[in-house]
Design a protein around this motif. Sequence first.
Motif, PDB file in Angstrom:
ATOM      1  N   ILE A 266       6.339  -4.280   2.657  1.00  0.00           N
ATOM      2  CA  ILE A 266       5.284  -4.146   1.434  1.00  0.00           C
ATOM      3  C   ILE A 266       3.981  -3.798   1.923  1.00  0.00           C
TER       4      ILE A 266
ATOM      5  N   THR B  18       6.796  -3.627  -3.933  1.00  0.00           N
ATOM      6  CA  THR B  18       7.493  -4.762  -4.095  1.00  0.00           C
ATOM      7  C   THR B  18       9.048  -4.599  -4.571  1.00  0.00           C
TER       8      THR B  18
ATOM      9  N   ALA C 197       3.077  -5.835  -8.967  1.00  0.00           N
ATOM     10  CA  ALA C 197       3.832  -7.004  -8.009  1.00  0.00           C
ATOM     11  C   ALA C 197       4.540  -7.786  -8.613  1.00  0.00           C
TER      12      ALA C 197
ATOM     13  N   CYS D 213       1.542  -8.513  -3.696  1.00  0.00           N
ATOM     14  CA  CYS D 213       3.054  -7.883  -3.636  1.00  0.00           C
ATOM     15  C   CYS D 213       3.792  -8.970  -2.597  1.00  0.00           C
TER      16      CYS D 213
END
Length: 130
Positions: A12, A25, A64, A117
């Motif tokens: 990420i 994500t 996210a 995220c």
Amino acid sequence: MEFDRDLVCDNIRELRKEKSCSQSTLVALLVGSDCKLSQEELFVLASGFSGGIGGTFDEGTCGAVTGAIMAMGFLSDDNVAPLARSLFNDFKEEYTSVRCDIISKNGEDKSPCAECCVFAAEKVMDLLGE
């Protein structure tokens, strides 16, 4: 479901340097899964959720959250709605909002984005690992 948490979180942070929250994500959570879509296809799938759904910022949900919920849909055999609600509520409790504009100051301060995220991905890993 088994996840390599460190790998997901590291992916990420790396992806977020060039990709949106929704893209980072979604893709990081699906690494190593049996998802039939390529990374590029996943990036396209998640691209409309960037900047609070289509760049709406003040009206849209943080990428996210949307990327994490899309990943749950790929990874879960169950009804995702209760899991999505749990993720949504936990995220809102942590960040006081799920709106992109509040978290990122209308996209002007993206410094919290990678950690948002990571938070969302960790919640998915917790929810699906139960």
